[in-house]
Scaffold this motif. Sequence first.
Motif, PDB file in Angstrom:
ATOM      1  N   PHE A  99      -1.443  -6.265  -5.359  1.00 19.99           N
ATOM      2  CA  PHE A  99      -1.017  -7.615  -5.021  1.00 19.99           C
ATOM      3  C   PHE A  99       0.075  -8.116  -5.956  1.00 19.99           C
ATOM      4  CE2 PHE A  99      -3.846  -9.251  -1.760  1.00 19.99           C
ATOM      5  CZ  PHE A  99      -4.844  -8.292  -1.734  1.00 19.99           C
ATOM      6  N   GLY A 100       0.927  -8.961  -5.387  1.00 20.07           N
ATOM      7  CA  GLY A 100       1.886  -9.695  -6.187  1.00 20.07           C
ATOM      8  C   GLY A 100       1.236 -10.939  -6.771  1.00 20.07           C
ATOM      9  N   LEU A 113      -3.981 -11.312  -7.680  1.00 22.87           N
ATOM     10  CA  LEU A 113      -5.206 -10.528  -7.780  1.00 22.87           C
ATOM     11  C   LEU A 113      -4.937  -9.219  -8.509  1.00 22.87           C
ATOM     12  CD1 LEU A 113      -6.457 -10.957  -4.111  1.00 22.87           C
ATOM     13  CD2 LEU A 113      -7.272 -12.163  -6.127  1.00 22.87           C
ATOM     14  N   LYS A 172     -12.656   0.231  -7.452  1.00 27.42           N
ATOM     15  CA  LYS A 172     -12.822   0.435  -6.017  1.00 27.42           C
ATOM     16  C   LYS A 172     -13.751   1.613  -5.759  1.00 27.42           C
ATOM     17  CE  LYS A 172      -8.574   3.211  -5.840  1.00 27.42           C
ATOM     18  NZ  LYS A 172      -7.183   3.262  -5.343  1.00 27.42           N
ATOM     19  N   GLN A 194       0.846  -1.191   0.000  1.00 26.55           N
ATOM     20  CA  GLN A 194       0.000   0.000   0.000  1.00 26.55           C
ATOM     21  C   GLN A 194       0.878   1.237   0.000  1.00 26.55           C
ATOM     22  OE1 GLN A 194      -2.369  -1.397   3.615  1.00 26.55           O
ATOM     23  NE2 GLN A 194      -3.865  -0.201   2.490  1.00 26.55           N
ATOM     24  N   GLY A 221      -1.554   7.126   1.975  1.00 26.06           N
ATOM     25  CA  GLY A 221      -2.992   7.123   2.212  1.00 26.06           C
ATOM     26  C   GLY A 221      -3.520   5.751   2.575  1.00 26.06           C
ATOM     27  N   LEU A 222      -2.760   4.714   2.241  1.00 27.62           N
ATOM     28  CA  LEU A 222      -3.089   3.342   2.648  1.00 27.62           C
ATOM     29  C   LEU A 222      -4.498   2.943   2.247  1.00 27.62           C
ATOM     30  CD1 LEU A 222      -1.457   3.336   6.199  1.00 27.62           C
ATOM     31  CD2 LEU A 222      -0.464   2.572   4.039  1.00 27.62           C
ATOM     32  N   ARG A 223      -4.958   3.411   1.081  1.00 25.30           N
ATOM     33  CA  ARG A 223      -6.312   3.070   0.660  1.00 25.30           C
ATOM     34  C   ARG A 223      -6.337   2.221  -0.605  1.00 25.30           C
ATOM     35  NH1 ARG A 223      -9.708   8.459   0.464  1.00 25.30           N
ATOM     36  NH2 ARG A 223      -8.063   8.981  -1.009  1.00 25.30           N
ATOM     37  N   GLY A 224      -5.174   1.870  -1.111  1.00 24.04           N
ATOM     38  CA  GLY A 224      -5.122   1.011  -2.287  1.00 24.04           C
ATOM     39  C   GLY A 224      -4.223  -0.167  -1.993  1.00 24.04           C
ATOM     40  N   TYR A 225      -4.533  -1.299  -2.566  1.00 27.58           N
ATOM     41  CA  TYR A 225      -3.781  -2.519  -2.330  1.00 27.58           C
ATOM     42  C   TYR A 225      -3.363  -3.086  -3.679  1.00 27.58           C
ATOM     43  CZ  TYR A 225      -6.377  -2.190   2.062  1.00 27.58           C
ATOM     44  OH  TYR A 225      -6.925  -1.750   3.234  1.00 27.58           O
ATOM     45  N   TYR A 243     -14.716   0.871   2.612  1.00 30.34           N
ATOM     46  CA  TYR A 243     -14.300   0.973   1.223  1.00 30.34           C
ATOM     47  C   TYR A 243     -14.578  -0.391   0.591  1.00 30.34           C
ATOM     48  CZ  TYR A 243     -11.421   5.026   2.718  1.00 30.34           C
ATOM     49  OH  TYR A 243     -10.970   6.209   3.233  1.00 30.34           O
ATOM     50  N   GLY A 252      -8.086   3.998   5.972  1.00 28.83           N
ATOM     51  CA  GLY A 252      -6.819   3.526   5.443  1.00 28.83           C
ATOM     52  C   GLY A 252      -6.052   2.621   6.387  1.00 28.83           C
ATOM     53  N   GLY A 253      -5.239   1.761   5.796  1.00 29.70           N
ATOM     54  CA  GLY A 253      -4.351   0.944   6.603  1.00 29.70           C
ATOM     55  C   GLY A 253      -4.996  -0.226   7.280  1.00 29.70           C
ATOM     56  N   TYR A 300     -11.773  -7.513  -7.284  1.00 33.35           N
ATOM     57  CA  TYR A 300     -10.536  -8.014  -7.853  1.00 33.35           C
ATOM     58  C   TYR A 300     -10.861  -9.164  -8.796  1.00 33.35           C
ATOM     59  CZ  TYR A 300      -7.653  -5.464  -4.478  1.00 33.35           C
ATOM     60  OH  TYR A 300      -7.039  -4.484  -3.752  1.00 33.35           O
ATOM     61  N   PHE A 333     -14.065  -3.067  -2.938  1.00 28.79           N
ATOM     62  CA  PHE A 333     -13.181  -3.408  -4.039  1.00 28.79           C
ATOM     63  C   PHE A 333     -13.703  -4.641  -4.786  1.00 28.79           C
ATOM     64  CE2 PHE A 333      -9.551  -0.857  -2.505  1.00 28.79           C
ATOM     65  CZ  PHE A 333      -9.895  -0.687  -1.178  1.00 28.79           C
TER      66      PHE A 333
END
Lengths: 112, 114
Positions: free
Chosen positions: A103-104, B44, B49, A94, A97-101, B32, B98-99, B36, B34
């Motif tokens: 992924f690998g 993913l 979002k 992330q 803002g830590l609001r998006g993820y 929030y 967030g987080g 995927y 999402f």
Amino acid sequence: DAGVTQSPTHLIKTRGQHVTLRCSPISGHKSVSWYQQVLGQGPQFIFQYYEKEERGRGNFPDRFSARQFPNYSSELNVNALLLGDSALYLCASQGAGLRGYTFGSGTRLTVV
Amino acid sequence: AQSVTQLDSQVPVFEEAPVELRCNYSSSVSVYLFWYVQYPNQGLQLLLKYLSGSTLVKGINGFEAEFNKSQTSFHLRKPSVHISDTAEYFCAVTLTGGGNKLTFGTGTQLKVEL
């Protein structure tokens, strides 16, 4: 820019062994999370690290541990492997803002 | 704690037909949302979002979703599917601010047939 990179992509371990999985987040991302995806199910949250501190832990036994390094890469360690630990292990990073993820591609662990 | 329900485990559809994949969530606080997509043997990929603002969210590959707070739903739609859309689709929720961890549904397998 490179995305989230995970290594190895696949590995096979024997019951009782130990395994270490690695993740490098997107450059500039300071948060890394780990998820376990058992075949046929949605991913389950294992750990989250931010600025090298543990920010969250899912409902997993103490055999699972993780850490984050000064360069924000991360390791997931699993001790005393069980057959049920066989899964796809996903890492997500992330940014601000830590609001998006993001992924690998995951590490496919098979325990035999 | 929040939870996600994906009502359909499998959805078969013919190519060029419209499709809707359903997602309902449960949470006592703001979230929030999402969607995927996961192709075989891959990780993913984020489709779209909802964080705030317009309840109709447009994503990649022609997908869109609508956030309905009163029905606690976030259904995914595409007006015309292609064979390449065959994949597993996951709805996920996280607390605002967030987080926070993502909580996923069990997934919907979309199978597009000729």
